[in-house]
Enzyme design. Structure first.
Site, mmCIF file in Angstrom:
data_model
loop_
_atom_site.group_PDB
_atom_site.id
_atom_site.type_symbol
_atom_site.label_atom_id
_atom_site.label_comp_id
_atom_site.label_asym_id
_atom_site.label_seq_id
_atom_site.Cartn_x
_atom_site.Cartn_y
_atom_site.Cartn_z
ATOM 1 N N THR A 20 0.768 -1.243 0.000
ATOM 2 C CA THR A 20 0.000 0.000 0.000
ATOM 3 C C THR A 20 0.801 1.297 0.000
ATOM 4 O OG1 THR A 20 -0.415 0.137 2.374
ATOM 5 C CG2 THR A 20 -2.002 -1.056 1.088
ATOM 6 N N SER A 44 -9.871 -5.552 4.198
ATOM 7 C CA SER A 44 -8.689 -4.697 4.135
ATOM 8 C C SER A 44 -8.468 -4.025 5.482
ATOM 9 C CB SER A 44 -8.886 -3.631 3.056
ATOM 10 O OG SER A 44 -7.861 -2.655 3.102
ATOM 11 N N SER A 45 -7.236 -3.549 5.681
ATOM 12 C CA SER A 45 -6.925 -2.710 6.846
ATOM 13 C C SER A 45 -6.736 -1.256 6.454
ATOM 14 C CB SER A 45 -5.649 -3.212 7.527
ATOM 15 O OG SER A 45 -5.825 -4.513 8.015
ATOM 16 N N GLU A 67 -3.953 -9.472 -4.288
ATOM 17 C CA GLU A 67 -4.922 -9.071 -3.254
ATOM 18 C C GLU A 67 -5.742 -10.218 -2.703
ATOM 19 O OE1 GLU A 67 -4.809 -6.186 -1.123
ATOM 20 O OE2 GLU A 67 -4.428 -5.498 -3.148
ATOM 21 N N GLY A 126 1.019 -0.155 5.306
ATOM 22 C CA GLY A 126 1.573 -0.928 6.409
ATOM 23 C C GLY A 126 0.842 -2.201 6.766
ATOM 24 N N THR A 136 -3.219 0.146 -3.253
ATOM 25 C CA THR A 136 -2.406 -1.036 -2.945
ATOM 26 C C THR A 136 -2.321 -2.024 -4.102
ATOM 27 O OG1 THR A 136 -2.202 -2.895 -1.393
ATOM 28 C CG2 THR A 136 -4.417 -2.242 -1.995
#
Length: 620
Positions: free
Chosen positions: A427, A499-500, A471, A522, A445
């Site tokens: 990302t 996702s984060s 992904e 990250g 990302t």
């Protein structure tokens, strides 16, 4: 208008000095400490960033060439979305390890009236199913075994999403936004120290002949720092998208090249098909906004209340951050100011870690694509209700919890199995404010560094191309647990992986005025990096640069990880006395932030970029 310490203040200078001096201290893990989670990208050094002050408009991006491309678009009369398109296209070229047109993105946009969430997350191909990452032995594949090749490739969404946002908020012609990236691709850009360092450590990328010919010299070494790298193939692809729009990417020669690359991988082919690309649609979702009032040092709530807006599921970022900050505001340790050394105290780190463990437990159980997964109690905001956060905060005591359980908002009985912890990578983040009153936060990302290690080219006579994402490895490799209960984030056709990513916009709740745009790359630690920066600005009153400069910390449910050589040994020892397992490693965030403030009584935008990467803030 909120006042912040200006970049020339003694407070900030002292913090920057402490940032340098703290490198001599180190929280050394004991011999039996659990390993720290793997980080998305290797550390390649740290460069002190000055912080930026701009009057009218600003672009914060992960590479100077990308930031300047966005600033040039703003100077030409473009909007924040126009600038974001230009920035992303340049990042595809100059920061290929982190994002690009072969991946996906979440864009949070504010036009002065409303906040919109544009979802350009990748989707699973129609041929993908729950057993995608299960081996013949019935066990999950090794992570890198799954990553490298076509199996991990999801349908890219960035181009389609940016086109949708541009149709609503663009001011300049679509084709003009591609000019900076096309010129750089044709004329070349200098290989940066970070790109060189990551290529030097890379091994899987060399399995792809197109990528090998582009990134490496005949002796197998990456092109050196300063080498002018040209990418005529990417220039041709971008020119076709500039002229014909997203159809040039999702249909025709480019689409066929992506499909061939994924399906014809010699050892790990995938299921990407032309129909998957033709059917892809970005989604406009309702932004997830909630009130946040940080506690003061005495544990009393100040008058100022903020509205934090983030991305809803399939991202877990906004919910996890909202839970962490909400629980901290209800926990005595969460009100502690920075220590005399300018660092978070052991008491604060204890409270933060326990709050985040609770948030990550909920994340593992409930979060997934909302088109496939129903929220607890019928709405995602049930995880942020005041009564629920009160209940969660009551679980935090003076010592480390042996186990952080998932909660049950409004008595929810879940049929899901918790998703086992597995790596998350990649990302890049972009924050922009323009002169028209628009602002955005966009996190983008291709997942792992260099994605699936597949470089797409439509013409073998032209060097270069673009990298495809991996992904699909953000899905749970195991579709069920040992009892047969399904994992919410399991692979299903057409589904978007959890996702984060946490692009975030902050507003003064009373006036509705925009205060801040921020976010970070990250992997799962995006949640911690972004939360740290929000806490630095909103609770501790720091400038964005000083907040970003603070050392990183966090837990994904296992050990508490402290950024290596940034905390004194006494801090680690005090946390171990509370029962925490503590480890240290390089935590290579890539934070960007733009914050409204004042300089010498005049309104200004204060910008910050992460010293751990190459980002800058540009504008006027």
């Amino acid at each position: 208008m909120t006042r912040f310490t200006t970049p020339s203040s003694p407070r900030l200078l002292a913090l920057l000095l402490l940032f340098s001096l703290s490198l001599i201290g180190c929280a050394i893990p004991p011999a039996d400490a659990p390993a720290a989670p793997p980080q998305p990208e290797l550390a390649t050094g740290s460069n002190t960033k000055p912080g930026w002050t701009l009057r009218r408009q600003a672009v914060a991006a992960a590479n100077p060439l990308a930031a300047e491309a966005g600033a040039a678009i703003l100077r030409a009369g473009g909007s924040a979305v126009d600038a974001a398109v230009a920035v992303q296209m340049v990042l595809t070229l100059v920061e290929p390890q982190s994002s690009g047109i072969g991946g996906g993105a979440f864009l949070l946009h504010h036009d002065g009236r409303q906040v919109q969430a544009f979802d350009g997350r990748e989707t699973a191909p129609a041929e993908a199913g729950g057993q995608l990452f299960m081996g013949a032995d019935g066990k999950p594949m090794g992570f890198m075994e799954a990553v490298v090749g076509g199996r991990s490739v999801g349908v890219p969404g960035t181009v389609a999403m940016l086109s949708l946002a541009h149709r609503q908020h663009g001011k300049l012609p679509w084709a003009k936004l591609f000019e900076p990236a096309i010129a750089l691709a044709e004329n070349g850009f200098e290989v940066s120290p970070r790109l060189f360092g990551l290529l030097k450590a890379e091994t899987a990328l060399q399995t792809d002949p197109v990528a090998t010919a582009y990134f490496f010299q005949p002796d197998g070494q990456p092109h050196p720092v300063g080498h002018r790298l040209k990418n005529p193939e990417l220039a041709a692809v971008l020119r076709s998208i500039a002229i014909d729009g997203p159809n040039a990417f999702y249909r025709g020669a480019v689409a066929q090249a992506m499909v061939n690359k994924a399906r014809q991988h010699p050892t790990n082919p995938g299921g990407l098909a032309l129909g998957d690309l033709e059917r892809y649609r970005p989604v406009e979702r309702n932004a997830l906004c909630h009130a946040y009032t940080p506690p003061d040092a005495k544990g009393k709530a100040p008058a100022k209340e903020w509205s934090l807006c983030g991305f809803p599921p399939p991202s877990s970022g906004a919910l996890a951050i909202g839970q962490i900050l909400g629980v901290l505001a209800r926990t005595p340790g969460g009100a502690e100011p920075l220590g005399a050394d300018g660092l978070p105290t052991p008491g604060y780190l204890h409270a933060y870690t326990e709050a985040s463990r609770l948030a990550f437990a909920d994340r593992a159980l409930y979060l997934g694509d909302p088109d496939f997964v129903a929220p607890p109690a019928g709405r995602w905001t049930s995880l942020l209700d005041a009564r629920y956060l009160d209940e969660r905060a009551q679980l935090i005591g003076p010592a480390h919890m042996p186990q952080a359980p998932a909660g049950a908002p409004q008595g929810t009985v879940s049929a899901w199995a918790p998703m086992p912890e597995q790596p998350e990578y990649g990302t890049s983040h972009i924050s922009i404010v323009d002169a028209f009153g628009n602002a955005l936060a966009m996190t983008t990302t291709i997942e792992s560094g260099f994605g699936s290690r597949l470089m797409v080219s439509t013409d073998p006579s032209r060097p270069g191309g673009f990298l495809l994402n991996n992904e699909l490895t953000d899905f749970s490799f195991s579709p069920t647990d040992a009892q047969g209960r399904p994992v919410a984030n399991r692979v299903e056709p057409g589904k978007r992986p959890r996702s984060s990513m946490a692009p975030t916009l902050v507003f003064d709740k009373a006036s509705g005025q925009l205060l801040m745009s921020t976010g970070s790359p990250g992997g799962a630690f995006i949640i911690h990096y972004t939360a740290k920066t929000l806490l630095g600005v909103l609770q501790w009153g720091l400038t964005p640069q000083a907040a970003i400069d603070l050392p990183n910390f966090g837990s994904l449910g296992g050990p508490l990880v402290l950024e290596a050589e940034r905390f004194p040994q006494a801090t680690a020892d005090a946390l171990r006395e509370r029962g925490h397992k503590v480890n240290g490693t390089a935590l290579t965030s890539g934070l960007q932030a733009i914050v409204r403030g004042e300089v010498r009584g005049q309104p200004a935008w204060l910008g910050g970029a992460d010293p751990r990467r190459e980002g800058v803030v540009a504008g006027e």
